[in-house]
Design an enzyme around this catalytic site. Structure first.
Site, PDB file in Angstrom:
ATOM      1  N   ASP A   1       0.877  -1.168   0.000  1.00 47.68           N
ATOM      2  CA  ASP A   1       0.000   0.000   0.000  1.00 47.68           C
ATOM      3  C   ASP A   1       0.914   1.218   0.000  1.00 47.68           C
ATOM      4  O   ASP A   1       1.459   1.609   1.030  1.00 47.68           O
ATOM      5  CB  ASP A   1      -0.930   0.023   1.214  1.00 47.68           C
ATOM      6  CG  ASP A   1      -2.041   1.062   1.053  1.00 47.68           C
ATOM      7  OD1 ASP A   1      -1.784   2.084   0.381  1.00 47.68           O
ATOM      8  OD2 ASP A   1      -3.150   0.856   1.579  1.00 47.68           O
TER       9      ASP A   1
ATOM     10  N   SER B   1       2.706   1.906 -11.317  1.00 44.42           N
ATOM     11  CA  SER B   1       1.430   1.806 -12.025  1.00 44.42           C
ATOM     12  C   SER B   1       0.299   1.949 -11.009  1.00 44.42           C
ATOM     13  O   SER B   1      -0.530   1.058 -10.852  1.00 44.42           O
ATOM     14  CB  SER B   1       1.342   0.459 -12.760  1.00 44.42           C
ATOM     15  OG  SER B   1       0.113   0.333 -13.443  1.00 44.42           O
ATOM     16  N   LEU B   2       0.305   3.070 -10.317  1.00 41.85           N
ATOM     17  CA  LEU B   2      -0.618   3.306  -9.208  1.00 41.85           C
ATOM     18  C   LEU B   2      -1.368   4.620  -9.392  1.00 41.85           C
ATOM     19  O   LEU B   2      -0.773   5.621  -9.784  1.00 41.85           O
ATOM     20  CB  LEU B   2       0.146   3.379  -7.885  1.00 41.85           C
ATOM     21  CG  LEU B   2       0.914   2.134  -7.437  1.00 41.85           C
ATOM     22  CD1 LEU B   2       1.885   2.507  -6.325  1.00 41.85           C
ATOM     23  CD2 LEU B   2      -0.044   1.056  -6.965  1.00 41.85           C
TER      24      LEU B   2
ATOM     25  N   TYR C   1      -1.376  10.751 -17.692  1.00 45.90           N
ATOM     26  CA  TYR C   1      -2.527  10.899 -18.588  1.00 45.90           C
ATOM     27  C   TYR C   1      -2.603  12.347 -19.054  1.00 45.90           C
ATOM     28  O   TYR C   1      -2.175  13.264 -18.352  1.00 45.90           O
ATOM     29  CB  TYR C   1      -3.807  10.474 -17.855  1.00 45.90           C
ATOM     30  CG  TYR C   1      -5.068  10.561 -18.671  1.00 45.90           C
ATOM     31  CD1 TYR C   1      -5.157   9.963 -19.926  1.00 45.90           C
ATOM     32  CD2 TYR C   1      -6.187  11.249 -18.193  1.00 45.90           C
ATOM     33  CE1 TYR C   1      -6.316  10.048 -20.672  1.00 45.90           C
ATOM     34  CE2 TYR C   1      -7.356  11.337 -18.925  1.00 45.90           C
ATOM     35  CZ  TYR C   1      -7.409  10.736 -20.167  1.00 45.90           C
ATOM     36  OH  TYR C   1      -8.560  10.823 -20.911  1.00 45.90           O
TER      37      TYR C   1
ATOM     38  N   TYR D   1     -12.906  13.947 -15.187  1.00 52.35           N
ATOM     39  CA  TYR D   1     -11.712  13.367 -14.576  1.00 52.35           C
ATOM     40  C   TYR D   1     -11.312  14.311 -13.453  1.00 52.35           C
ATOM     41  O   TYR D   1     -10.413  15.133 -13.590  1.00 52.35           O
ATOM     42  CB  TYR D   1     -10.606  13.248 -15.627  1.00 52.35           C
ATOM     43  CG  TYR D   1      -9.410  12.419 -15.192  1.00 52.35           C
ATOM     44  CD1 TYR D   1      -9.479  11.034 -15.161  1.00 52.35           C
ATOM     45  CD2 TYR D   1      -8.209  13.024 -14.844  1.00 52.35           C
ATOM     46  CE1 TYR D   1      -8.379  10.271 -14.788  1.00 52.35           C
ATOM     47  CE2 TYR D   1      -7.107  12.272 -14.466  1.00 52.35           C
ATOM     48  CZ  TYR D   1      -7.196  10.896 -14.444  1.00 52.35           C
ATOM     49  OH  TYR D   1      -6.110  10.143 -14.072  1.00 52.35           O
TER      50      TYR D   1
ATOM     51  N   ARG E   1     -10.300  -2.453 -15.372  1.00 53.43           N
ATOM     52  CA  ARG E   1     -11.220  -2.433 -14.233  1.00 53.43           C
ATOM     53  C   ARG E   1     -11.040  -1.145 -13.424  1.00 53.43           C
ATOM     54  O   ARG E   1     -12.008  -0.539 -12.974  1.00 53.43           O
ATOM     55  CB  ARG E   1     -10.983  -3.661 -13.352  1.00 53.43           C
ATOM     56  CG  ARG E   1     -11.390  -4.972 -13.992  1.00 53.43           C
ATOM     57  CD  ARG E   1     -11.298  -6.129 -13.009  1.00 53.43           C
ATOM     58  NE  ARG E   1     -11.604  -7.393 -13.651  1.00 53.43           N
ATOM     59  CZ  ARG E   1     -10.704  -8.202 -14.172  1.00 53.43           C
ATOM     60  NH1 ARG E   1      -9.421  -7.877 -14.130  1.00 53.43           N
ATOM     61  NH2 ARG E   1     -11.050  -9.335 -14.739  1.00 53.43           N
TER      62      ARG E   1
END
Length: 375
Positions: A155, A202-203, A254, A264, A305
């Protein structure tokens, strides 16, 4: 991985033609010496064969035309070779996101794969792996299955055990797991393997991502930055001491970092902007301190997902398809292949960069599907 990955992970060497019409190269012996020097300094796996030709067909021609040709024997082009490298990929919890695609690409290039999985998703992920539910998507271009050497609970919102609040410690979703803060995971990897060469972030998470920025709370905004951008700073801070010099780190960003993307929200656009800014600063600091390169990939929308939490991901994908210069589906493997290149020796001079992998959508300043334009 798609068929393109089998051969697409190669960069075909250019074939320059150098003219010696000014008499700079007057003998084939001199040319041969230069050819040998070039093959040594570039580190190409295959020395180029120097071919002499006279396009005019005249023996009186004073110059020598030189063309670098690949050898008939051995591999063609410049293969991405990550054999002997070890990668830690933070943020893999299923088989349909960019993190998974990056893991596959690195594995296909020969790297050893370690992953960090969000603690509440750990049990489901490991069970799915064990029962073979991911076997189809684990297939590599050579027919073998990607091997994940070890899965670590992680985490990245918490740097050390002291940072974990009591309500999280007592949360049943964290029961049975230990050593999952960033500091502890880095220490565990060091104890298990000694060092790594590649670090992948990749979080991303924004608890109020569906809210407009004007309606986002301070808590929600800071939570988005903590999970989506500072987590990269923390990972590199703790993993840098065990990264081998010459290694590389990448993250995922992004286009909302620089363009307004209504919907967003929740501070996620700010988090991505921070991530890109931090990439430049970390490239300098990690480069000077550990000879580590740091880059980020600005990837187009993918129906993973995690992305479905935004609520309109399918519309974003359709918008991209209609308006991007390349009207085609964006594949996760294309981002994976880009990552493999960026962490490889082929990108040894690239650091502090944001690399767009979005079919060119970032270049567009006008939506061609706008009713105003189409009419």
């Amino acid at each position: 991985m798609g068929a393109s990955a089998a051969t697409g992970m190669q960069m075909v060497a250019a074939r320059p033609c150098i003219s010696a019409s000014q008499g700079m190269l007057t003998s084939r012996a001199a040319v041969s010496r230069i050819g040998r020097a070039l093959s040594t300094t570039t580190g190409f796996a295959t020395c180029p064969r120097i071919c002499y030709s006279s396009p005019l067909g005249s023996s009186k021609r004073s110059g020598v035309a030189i063309r670098a040709m690949s050898s008939e024997s051995g591999p063609q082009g410049l293969p991405i070779d990550l054999r002997g490298k070890r990668a830690f990929i933070a943020g893999v919890a299923d088989d349909n996101g960019y993190g998974w695609a990056i893991a596959k690409a690195l594995a296909a290039a020969g790297a050893e794969i370690l992953v960090g999985t969000w603690v509440p998703a750990l049990n489901i992920f490991e069970t799915s792996l064990r029962r073979g539910k991911f076997d189809e998507s684990r297939k590599l271009p050579d027919g073998s299955l990607m091997e994940i050497v070890k899965v670590y609970p992680l985490d990245a919102v918490y740097d050390s055990p002291e940072d974990v609040p009591e309500d999280v410690k007592g949360n049943k979703r964290y029961a049975g797991s230990s050593n999952w803060t960033v500091k502890e995971v880095a220490e565990s990897v060091k104890n298990d393997f000694g060092s790594i060469d590649i670090l992948v972030h990749s979080l991303a998470n924004g608890p109020e991502v569906t809210k407009p920025l004007l309606e986002t709370s301070r808590r929600g905004y800071l939570a988005a930055l903590s999970a989506s951008s500072y987590s990269f700073v923390s990972l590199l801070q703790h993993f840098l001491p065990i990264m081998n010099p010459g290694g590389a780190s990448i993250s995922l960003t992004y286009i909302a970092s620089e363009r307004a993307i209504p919907g967003y929200g929740g501070g996620m656009s700010s988090a991505k902007a921070a991530l890109e800014s931090d990439t430049k600063v970390l490239a300098f600091e990690a480069g000077r301190k550990g000879k580590i390169r740091v880059n980020t990939i600005s990837a187009g929308p993918l129906g993973s997902r995690a992305a479905k939490a935004i609520g309109f991901i399918e519309k974003m994908i359709e918008y991209s398809y209609v308006n991007a210069p390349l009207q085609k589906e964006l594949l996760a493997d294309e981002v994976g292949n880009t990552a493999a290149f960026l962490v490889s020796p082929l990108a040894s001079a690239i650091t502090g960069s944001t690399v767009y992998v979005d079919n060119g959508l970032n270049t567009m300043g006008l939506a061609v599907d706008s009713p105003t334009i189409s009419s």
